[in-house]
Write a protein that holds these residues in place. Structure first.
Motif, PDB file in Angstrom:
ATOM      1  N   ARG A   2     -40.307   4.646  53.063  1.00 36.38           N
ATOM      2  CA  ARG A   2     -39.457   5.290  52.102  1.00 36.38           C
ATOM      3  C   ARG A   2     -39.574   6.795  52.234  1.00 36.38           C
ATOM      4  O   ARG A   2     -40.537   7.326  52.769  1.00 36.38           O
ATOM      5  CB  ARG A   2     -39.883   4.890  50.672  1.00 36.38           C
ATOM      6  CG  ARG A   2     -39.597   3.467  50.337  1.00 36.38           C
ATOM      7  CD  ARG A   2     -40.555   2.969  49.283  1.00 36.38           C
ATOM      8  NE  ARG A   2     -41.938   3.028  49.756  1.00 36.38           N
ATOM      9  CZ  ARG A   2     -42.468   2.129  50.574  1.00 36.38           C
ATOM     10  NH1 ARG A   2     -41.751   1.122  50.997  1.00 36.38           N
ATOM     11  NH2 ARG A   2     -43.712   2.228  50.982  1.00 36.38           N
ATOM     12  N   ARG A 126     -36.656 -11.278  38.545  1.00 35.14           N
ATOM     13  CA  ARG A 126     -36.964 -10.221  39.510  1.00 35.14           C
ATOM     14  C   ARG A 126     -38.075 -10.628  40.466  1.00 35.14           C
ATOM     15  O   ARG A 126     -38.061 -10.275  41.646  1.00 35.14           O
ATOM     16  CB  ARG A 126     -37.353  -8.952  38.755  1.00 35.14           C
ATOM     17  CG  ARG A 126     -37.773  -7.782  39.635  1.00 35.14           C
ATOM     18  CD  ARG A 126     -38.002  -6.553  38.787  1.00 35.14           C
ATOM     19  NE  ARG A 126     -38.695  -5.527  39.531  1.00 35.14           N
ATOM     20  CZ  ARG A 126     -39.076  -4.356  39.024  1.00 35.14           C
ATOM     21  NH1 ARG A 126     -38.789  -4.074  37.766  1.00 35.14           N
ATOM     22  NH2 ARG A 126     -39.733  -3.468  39.757  1.00 35.14           N
ATOM     23  N   ASN A 157     -41.945  -0.306  31.608  1.00 31.30           N
ATOM     24  CA  ASN A 157     -41.463   0.597  32.675  1.00 31.30           C
ATOM     25  C   ASN A 157     -42.401   1.766  32.961  1.00 31.30           C
ATOM     26  O   ASN A 157     -42.013   2.930  32.865  1.00 31.30           O
ATOM     27  CB  ASN A 157     -40.068   1.135  32.324  1.00 31.30           C
ATOM     28  CG  ASN A 157     -39.033   0.044  32.240  1.00 31.30           C
ATOM     29  OD1 ASN A 157     -38.981  -0.828  33.096  1.00 31.30           O
ATOM     30  ND2 ASN A 157     -38.200   0.087  31.207  1.00 31.30           N
ATOM     31  N   ASP A 184     -41.147  -3.758  46.965  1.00 31.14           N
ATOM     32  CA  ASP A 184     -40.010  -3.733  46.039  1.00 31.14           C
ATOM     33  C   ASP A 184     -40.243  -2.745  44.902  1.00 31.14           C
ATOM     34  O   ASP A 184     -39.311  -2.071  44.446  1.00 31.14           O
ATOM     35  CB  ASP A 184     -39.748  -5.130  45.472  1.00 31.14           C
ATOM     36  CG  ASP A 184     -39.211  -6.099  46.516  1.00 31.14           C
ATOM     37  OD1 ASP A 184     -38.739  -5.632  47.569  1.00 31.14           O
ATOM     38  OD2 ASP A 184     -39.282  -7.323  46.280  1.00 31.14           O
ATOM     39  N   LEU A 185     -41.489  -2.658  44.431  1.00 34.76           N
ATOM     40  CA  LEU A 185     -41.807  -1.706  43.364  1.00 34.76           C
ATOM     41  C   LEU A 185     -41.477  -0.280  43.800  1.00 34.76           C
ATOM     42  O   LEU A 185     -40.848   0.482  43.053  1.00 34.76           O
ATOM     43  CB  LEU A 185     -43.289  -1.791  43.006  1.00 34.76           C
ATOM     44  CG  LEU A 185     -43.793  -3.022  42.274  1.00 34.76           C
ATOM     45  CD1 LEU A 185     -45.300  -2.918  42.063  1.00 34.76           C
ATOM     46  CD2 LEU A 185     -43.094  -3.184  40.934  1.00 34.76           C
ATOM     47  N   GLN A 187     -39.503   0.683  46.212  1.00 30.68           N
ATOM     48  CA  GLN A 187     -38.066   0.846  46.442  1.00 30.68           C
ATOM     49  C   GLN A 187     -37.339   1.154  45.140  1.00 30.68           C
ATOM     50  O   GLN A 187     -36.315   1.836  45.136  1.00 30.68           O
ATOM     51  CB  GLN A 187     -37.490  -0.423  47.075  1.00 30.68           C
ATOM     52  CG  GLN A 187     -37.930  -0.681  48.504  1.00 30.68           C
ATOM     53  CD  GLN A 187     -37.338   0.307  49.500  1.00 30.68           C
ATOM     54  OE1 GLN A 187     -36.461   1.095  49.165  1.00 30.68           O
ATOM     55  NE2 GLN A 187     -37.822   0.269  50.735  1.00 30.68           N
ATOM     56  N   ARG A 188     -37.869   0.669  44.027  1.00 31.41           N
ATOM     57  CA  ARG A 188     -37.262   0.911  42.714  1.00 31.41           C
ATOM     58  C   ARG A 188     -37.741   2.215  42.085  1.00 31.41           C
ATOM     59  O   ARG A 188     -37.379   2.532  40.956  1.00 31.41           O
ATOM     60  CB  ARG A 188     -37.568  -0.255  41.777  1.00 31.41           C
ATOM     61  CG  ARG A 188     -36.819  -1.546  42.136  1.00 31.41           C
ATOM     62  CD  ARG A 188     -37.322  -2.704  41.304  1.00 31.41           C
ATOM     63  NE  ARG A 188     -36.556  -3.917  41.556  1.00 31.41           N
ATOM     64  CZ  ARG A 188     -35.615  -4.401  40.743  1.00 31.41           C
ATOM     65  NH1 ARG A 188     -35.301  -3.749  39.636  1.00 31.41           N
ATOM     66  NH2 ARG A 188     -34.980  -5.516  41.027  1.00 31.41           N
ATOM     67  N   GLY A 189     -38.597   2.949  42.779  1.00 26.31           N
ATOM     68  CA  GLY A 189     -39.017   4.259  42.292  1.00 26.31           C
ATOM     69  C   GLY A 189     -40.372   4.312  41.636  1.00 26.31           C
ATOM     70  O   GLY A 189     -40.809   5.377  41.185  1.00 26.31           O
ATOM     71  N   THR A 190     -41.081   3.171  41.561  1.00 26.19           N
ATOM     72  CA  THR A 190     -42.418   3.167  40.964  1.00 26.19           C
ATOM     73  C   THR A 190     -43.436   3.724  41.951  1.00 26.19           C
ATOM     74  O   THR A 190     -43.409   3.392  43.133  1.00 26.19           O
ATOM     75  CB  THR A 190     -42.830   1.734  40.569  1.00 26.19           C
ATOM     76  OG1 THR A 190     -41.861   1.193  39.674  1.00 26.19           O
ATOM     77  CG2 THR A 190     -44.195   1.728  39.893  1.00 26.19           C
TER      78      THR A 190
END
Length: 270
Positions: A2, A126, A157, A184-185, A187-190
């Motif tokens: 990323r 999810r 969140n 995946d975390l 990729q979602r911005g975490t």
């Protein structure tokens, strides 16, 4: 890999020290974690990984040094830090008497969130646990329990999640499941701070890696940067004797019809 967000680091650690009696566990640790990235703190047992995470989670006080998480000082602003993070320990924290869905609802209620049932259903979907949501957590496989544990950590969140040895005791298949969840975390911005003693895990997941040994960071960087610390290996010719399998296949041929000496051509075995 990323491309982490370019902003104030999600985690900033400078000169962190911690001891227990005469035992120095952390001896001047420094590192930064970019927002939306996966950072691996790699080290053997006893290196100080869990101690560092406990300090960043406000569960321990450092003897010296500073640490900021989400822009908040862990010593001076512990309440704000706790709102920004979610720690996940080495072992799944799900209540095995409850179903997967009930575990998620319980955590949502404890966080005083609205519509806990909807939150639970969303997280089950999810993390590919919808079909298992009505089953007791005690019936889950190791990988499923870990995914449920991480799903519970995401309720509310949090912007930063700490995963302390997330695949300890898991079989290879379950470990791959957890790896995909961690990817995946991010990729979602975490932002993910991962502690591990598994070299392959750090290599598979991390944008940046810090090697912690005896309470000190020996080196940190991307996987490519760390590999450049050692010269490339020389490839030399090594004589290799054939295995029995190779001898057998050479004698009988690909289709087993060569009629090699000693082969029973009248056999009915297929």
């Amino acid at each position: 890999m990323r491309t982490p967000q370019t902003a104030t680091p999600a985690i900033e650690v400078q000169g962190l020290e911690k001891g227990f009696g005469e035992l120095e566990v952390l001896r001047g640790v420094d590192f930064e974690v970019a927002r939306g990235s996966i950072f691996a703190l790699l080290g053997s047992n006893g290196a100080g990984k869990t101690t560092a995470v406990r300090i960043l989670s406000t569960l321990l006080k450092a003897d010296a040094g500073t640490a900021r998480v989400g822009g908040f000082d862990v010593a001076a602003q512990p309440g704000q830090v706790r709102e920004a993070i979610s720690p996940t320990g080495q072992f799944a924290a799900a209540d095995e008497v409850l179903t997967g869905r009930e575990n998620l609802i319980l955590v949502a209620k404890l966080r005083h969130l609205k519509n806990p049932g909807a939150i639970a259903d969303d997280l089950l979907a999810r993390f590919s646990l919808t079909d298992a949501g009505g089953r007791k957590a005690a019936t889950y496989s190791g990988g499923m329990r870990r995914r449920l544990d991480i799903a519970m950590s995401l309720i509310g969140n949090p912007s930063v999640i700490f995963l302390d040895e997330p695949t300890t005791g898991l079989d290879p298949e379950a470990r791959i499941e957890v790896w995909q969840t961690v990817k995946d975390l991010a990729q979602r911005g975490t932002t993910v701070l991962l502690t591990t003693q598994y070299l392959g895990e750090a290599e598979e997941l991390a944008d940046r890696i810090a090697i912690l040994h005896q309470g000190r960071i020996l080196q940190s960087g991307t996987l490519t940067e760390l590999k450049q610390l050692l010269p490339p290996a020389k490839v030399e010719y090594v004589e290799k004797h054939p295995s029995l399998e190779e001898v057998f296949l050479a004698l009988v041929g690909d289709n087993g019809t060569n009629g090699a000496a000693g082969t029973d051509t009248t056999s009915n075995d297929k």
